[in-house]
Design a protein around this motif. Structure first.
Motif, PDB file in Angstrom:
ATOM      1  N   ASN A 198       0.846  -1.197   0.000  1.00 13.10           N
ATOM      2  CA  ASN A 198       0.000   0.000   0.000  1.00 13.10           C
ATOM      3  C   ASN A 198       0.878   1.242   0.000  1.00 13.10           C
ATOM      4  O   ASN A 198       1.715   1.412   0.888  1.00 13.10           O
ATOM      5  N   ILE A 199       0.711   2.107  -1.011  1.00  9.11           N
ATOM      6  CA  ILE A 199       1.524   3.315  -1.124  1.00  9.11           C
ATOM      7  C   ILE A 199       0.608   4.530  -1.249  1.00  9.11           C
ATOM      8  O   ILE A 199      -0.008   4.752  -2.296  1.00  9.11           O
ATOM      9  N   PRO A 200       0.500   5.343  -0.199  1.00  7.39           N
ATOM     10  CA  PRO A 200      -0.273   6.590  -0.284  1.00  7.39           C
ATOM     11  C   PRO A 200       0.566   7.707  -0.911  1.00  7.39           C
ATOM     12  O   PRO A 200       1.732   7.890  -0.561  1.00  7.39           O
ATOM     13  N   ILE A 201      -0.035   8.424  -1.847  1.00  3.12           N
ATOM     14  CA  ILE A 201       0.665   9.465  -2.596  1.00  3.12           C
ATOM     15  C   ILE A 201      -0.215  10.722  -2.635  1.00  3.12           C
ATOM     16  O   ILE A 201      -1.427  10.632  -2.839  1.00  3.12           O
ATOM     17  N   ALA A 202       0.392  11.879  -2.467  1.00  2.00           N
ATOM     18  CA  ALA A 202      -0.302  13.153  -2.623  1.00  2.00           C
ATOM     19  C   ALA A 202      -0.012  13.712  -4.014  1.00  2.00           C
ATOM     20  O   ALA A 202       1.154  13.812  -4.418  1.00  2.00           O
ATOM     21  N   VAL A 203      -1.067  14.062  -4.733  1.00  2.00           N
ATOM     22  CA  VAL A 203      -0.940  14.533  -6.123  1.00  2.00           C
ATOM     23  C   VAL A 203      -1.854  15.730  -6.325  1.00  2.00           C
ATOM     24  O   VAL A 203      -3.003  15.727  -5.863  1.00  2.00           O
ATOM     25  N   ASN A 204      -1.376  16.735  -7.034  1.00  2.00           N
ATOM     26  CA  ASN A 204      -2.239  17.854  -7.377  1.00  2.00           C
ATOM     27  C   ASN A 204      -3.234  17.431  -8.458  1.00  2.00           C
ATOM     28  O   ASN A 204      -2.981  16.542  -9.265  1.00  2.00           O
ATOM     29  N   ALA A 205      -4.400  18.058  -8.461  1.00  2.00           N
ATOM     30  CA  ALA A 205      -5.517  17.619  -9.303  1.00  2.00           C
ATOM     31  C   ALA A 205      -5.183  17.650 -10.790  1.00  2.00           C
ATOM     32  O   ALA A 205      -5.551  16.737 -11.542  1.00  2.00           O
ATOM     33  N   ASP A 206      -4.485  18.687 -11.251  1.00  2.00           N
ATOM     34  CA  ASP A 206      -4.202  18.805 -12.687  1.00  2.00           C
ATOM     35  C   ASP A 206      -3.256  17.708 -13.158  1.00  2.00           C
ATOM     36  O   ASP A 206      -3.415  17.165 -14.256  1.00  2.00           O
TER      37      ASP A 206
ATOM     38  N   HIS B 144      -4.169  11.039  -2.425  1.00  2.00           N
ATOM     39  CA  HIS B 144      -4.659  12.213  -1.708  1.00  2.00           C
ATOM     40  C   HIS B 144      -4.552  13.401  -2.657  1.00  2.00           C
ATOM     41  O   HIS B 144      -3.444  13.781  -3.064  1.00  2.00           O
ATOM     42  N   ARG B 145      -5.691  13.963  -3.038  1.00  2.00           N
ATOM     43  CA  ARG B 145      -5.676  15.117  -3.935  1.00  2.00           C
ATOM     44  C   ARG B 145      -5.424  16.385  -3.123  1.00  2.00           C
ATOM     45  O   ARG B 145      -6.147  16.715  -2.207  1.00  2.00           O
ATOM     46  N   GLU B 146      -4.334  17.082  -3.472  1.00  2.00           N
ATOM     47  CA  GLU B 146      -3.970  18.289  -2.737  1.00  2.00           C
ATOM     48  C   GLU B 146      -3.222  19.217  -3.673  1.00  2.00           C
ATOM     49  O   GLU B 146      -2.531  18.774  -4.596  1.00  2.00           O
ATOM     50  N   ASP B 147      -3.350  20.520  -3.469  1.00  2.00           N
ATOM     51  CA  ASP B 147      -2.625  21.502  -4.258  1.00  2.00           C
ATOM     52  C   ASP B 147      -1.123  21.257  -4.153  1.00  2.00           C
ATOM     53  O   ASP B 147      -0.618  20.902  -3.082  1.00  2.00           O
ATOM     54  N   GLU B 148      -0.411  21.446  -5.283  1.00  2.00           N
ATOM     55  CA  GLU B 148       1.014  21.117  -5.307  1.00  2.00           C
ATOM     56  C   GLU B 148       1.843  21.940  -4.324  1.00  2.00           C
ATOM     57  O   GLU B 148       2.943  21.552  -3.946  1.00  2.00           O
ATOM     58  N   GLU B 149       1.302  23.085  -3.882  1.00  2.00           N
ATOM     59  CA  GLU B 149       2.029  23.894  -2.910  1.00  2.00           C
ATOM     60  C   GLU B 149       1.791  23.433  -1.470  1.00  2.00           C
ATOM     61  O   GLU B 149       2.407  23.948  -0.542  1.00  2.00           O
TER      62      GLU B 149
ATOM     63  N   GLY C 205       3.212  12.262   7.819  1.00  2.00           N
ATOM     64  CA  GLY C 205       3.209  10.819   7.631  1.00  2.00           C
ATOM     65  C   GLY C 205       1.996  10.268   6.930  1.00  2.00           C
ATOM     66  O   GLY C 205       1.862   9.051   6.776  1.00  2.00           O
ATOM     67  N   THR C 206       1.088  11.137   6.470  1.00  2.00           N
ATOM     68  CA  THR C 206      -0.112  10.661   5.784  1.00  2.00           C
ATOM     69  C   THR C 206       0.242   9.956   4.490  1.00  2.00           C
ATOM     70  O   THR C 206      -0.397   8.970   4.106  1.00  2.00           O
ATOM     71  N   VAL C 207       1.250  10.472   3.763  1.00  2.00           N
ATOM     72  CA  VAL C 207       1.658   9.878   2.489  1.00  2.00           C
ATOM     73  C   VAL C 207       3.143   9.543   2.529  1.00  2.00           C
ATOM     74  O   VAL C 207       3.904  10.109   3.318  1.00  2.00           O
ATOM     75  N   MET C 208       3.541   8.624   1.649  1.00  2.00           N
ATOM     76  CA  MET C 208       4.943   8.234   1.522  1.00  2.00           C
ATOM     77  C   MET C 208       5.654   9.023   0.432  1.00  2.00           C
ATOM     78  O   MET C 208       6.879   9.069   0.396  1.00  2.00           O
ATOM     79  N   ALA C 209       4.859   9.591  -0.486  1.00  2.00           N
ATOM     80  CA  ALA C 209       5.447  10.320  -1.607  1.00  2.00           C
ATOM     81  C   ALA C 209       4.468  11.395  -2.048  1.00  2.00           C
ATOM     82  O   ALA C 209       3.264  11.307  -1.770  1.00  2.00           O
TER      83      ALA C 209
ATOM     84  N   TYR D 248     -15.903  28.838  -7.314  1.00  2.00           N
ATOM     85  CA  TYR D 248     -15.002  27.808  -6.790  1.00  2.00           C
ATOM     86  C   TYR D 248     -15.499  26.449  -7.284  1.00  2.00           C
ATOM     87  O   TYR D 248     -16.623  26.040  -6.977  1.00  2.00           O
ATOM     88  N   ILE D 249     -14.665  25.767  -8.071  1.00  2.00           N
ATOM     89  CA  ILE D 249     -15.052  24.483  -8.648  1.00  2.00           C
ATOM     90  C   ILE D 249     -13.900  23.491  -8.418  1.00  2.00           C
ATOM     91  O   ILE D 249     -12.947  23.448  -9.200  1.00  2.00           O
ATOM     92  N   PRO D 250     -13.959  22.683  -7.352  1.00  2.00           N
ATOM     93  CA  PRO D 250     -12.841  21.806  -6.967  1.00  2.00           C
ATOM     94  C   PRO D 250     -12.789  20.501  -7.741  1.00  2.00           C
ATOM     95  O   PRO D 250     -12.741  19.418  -7.166  1.00  2.00           O
ATOM     96  N   SER D 251     -12.742  20.577  -9.042  1.00  2.00           N
ATOM     97  CA  SER D 251     -12.643  19.402  -9.904  1.00  2.00           C
ATOM     98  C   SER D 251     -11.969  19.836 -11.196  1.00  2.00           C
ATOM     99  O   SER D 251     -12.392  20.831 -11.815  1.00  2.00           O
ATOM    100  N   SER D 252     -10.936  19.108 -11.624  1.00  2.00           N
ATOM    101  CA  SER D 252     -10.247  19.482 -12.860  1.00  2.00           C
ATOM    102  C   SER D 252     -11.191  19.423 -14.053  1.00  2.00           C
ATOM    103  O   SER D 252     -11.214  20.327 -14.895  1.00  2.00           O
ATOM    104  N   ALA D 253     -11.975  18.349 -14.146  1.00  2.00           N
ATOM    105  CA  ALA D 253     -12.918  18.223 -15.254  1.00  2.00           C
ATOM    106  C   ALA D 253     -14.004  19.287 -15.154  1.00  2.00           C
ATOM    107  O   ALA D 253     -14.366  19.924 -16.157  1.00  2.00           O
ATOM    108  N   GLY D 254     -14.539  19.514 -13.945  1.00  2.00           N
ATOM    109  CA  GLY D 254     -15.563  20.536 -13.762  1.00  2.00           C
ATOM    110  C   GLY D 254     -15.036  21.937 -14.014  1.00  2.00           C
ATOM    111  O   GLY D 254     -15.750  22.796 -14.548  1.00  2.00           O
ATOM    112  N   PHE D 255     -13.785  22.178 -13.643  1.00  2.00           N
ATOM    113  CA  PHE D 255     -13.134  23.470 -13.893  1.00  2.00           C
ATOM    114  C   PHE D 255     -13.111  23.754 -15.386  1.00  2.00           C
ATOM    115  O   PHE D 255     -13.500  24.842 -15.844  1.00  2.00           O
TER     116      PHE D 255
END
Length: 292
Positions: free
Chosen positions: A95-103, A125-130, A139-143, A220-227
């Motif tokens: 199991n590998i948790p990863i944080a990635v920006n939506a785009d 985990h979807r999160e802004d790259e900043e 410790g929530t994600v490994m990468a 405010y539209i928190p979805s890449s496709a919806g944006f």
């Protein structure tokens, strides 16, 4: 500290699932067994590791031990797979948790994860790259795919490339709100689309023209496709990556010469894990083919 593997698994389950009962179901034991393991782990550590709230919240010390728990489980899973019968791979997936920006997730990361998926379970985990480095620190994600070049403590970092963003909108919207192109006056009144309240990219562009903050109308539209759909429907203008708009005839740039390049980096725990290394290599290979 005398840390037992079953105690570390219990801590991970409690923090991840949020309650002792849910952790017990995940590990197929009783809530009493989970409580005993957490208490023994806290006695060994000499401090409280979780707050008994709903959901359970880790203390600062608990976050430190939780990170260790996830590292131990990753290495244990790697070892089990290496010792298993290659002709009958029955080892439990890593199991590998990863944080990635939506785009990135929308445009190029999913194909990379698809190629790396054998023997790996992903928790995205979807999160802004900043802001993805926060998830690495606790410790929530490994990468994480992040815009931060400085490595988080205990992590290694490599540059992936950059995503180029341009201010885009529906042609009719451009004709109505930006007849003279992007100007300070137009940006002050034209509706703008934001991903969420952490999304600063549009304001970074506007500051080039307005030299001061403006209170323009915003969605405010928190979805890449919806944006992207909102842009096509003419709700406003917004910053879109070239990777998503190269073949989109329904969107045009406010000014084709204006853009913002967002650098992206891969940060991961400093572990000698074959599974994590394989994922990192696949991400880097895909990024090299599509990013600037």
């Amino acid at each position: 500290m005398d840390l037992q593997l079953d105690q570390l698994r219990a801590l991970d389950a409690v923090i991840t699932e949020g309650t002792f009962e849910a952790a017990a179901r995940r590990l197929s034991v009783t809530p009493s067994a989970i409580s005993q393991r957490i208490k023994a782990l806290e006695d060994s550590a000499g401090r409280i590791l979780v707050q008994r709230t709903k959901p359970v919240q880790p203390t600062e010390s608990g976050l430190t031990v939780w990170r260790l728990a996830k590292q131990v489980q990753l290495l244990t899973s790697d070892t089990a797979r290496e010792l298993g019968d290659e002709d009958q791979p029955t080892a439990k997936p890593v199991n590998i948790p990863i944080a990635v920006n939506a785009d990135s997730l929308q445009s190029w990361v999913m194909p990379a994860l698809g190629r790396a998926a054998q023997g790996v379970n992903f928790e995205i985990h979807r999160e802004d790259e900043e802001h993805t480095t926060r998830l690495l620190r606790d410790g929530t994600v490994m990468a994480a795919i992040t815009s931060t070049a400085a490595p988080v403590q205990g992590c290694i970092v490599r540059r992936l490339g950059a995503m180029r963003y341009r201010p885009m909108a529906n042609p009719d919207f451009v004709g109505t709100w930006f007849p003279d192109g992007p100007t300070a006056k137009a940006f002050a009144v034209a509706p703008v689309i934001l991903f969420d309240r952490k999304d600063d990219l549009q304001f970074r562009l506007m500051r080039r023209y307005t030299r001061k903050p403006v209170d323009s109308p915003r969605h405010y539209i928190p979805s890449s496709a919806g944006f992207a759909d909102a842009l096509r429907l003419g709700l406003g203008w917004g910053m879109m990556p070239d990777l998503q708009t190269r073949q989109d005839d329904n969107l045009i740039p406010l000014d084709s010469t204006v853009f913002i390049d967002v650098p992206l980096y891969w940060q991961q725990w400093r572990l000698d894990s074959p599974a994590l290394g394989m994922v990192a290599a696949t991400i880097a290979e895909t990024a090299a083919a599509v990013l600037l």
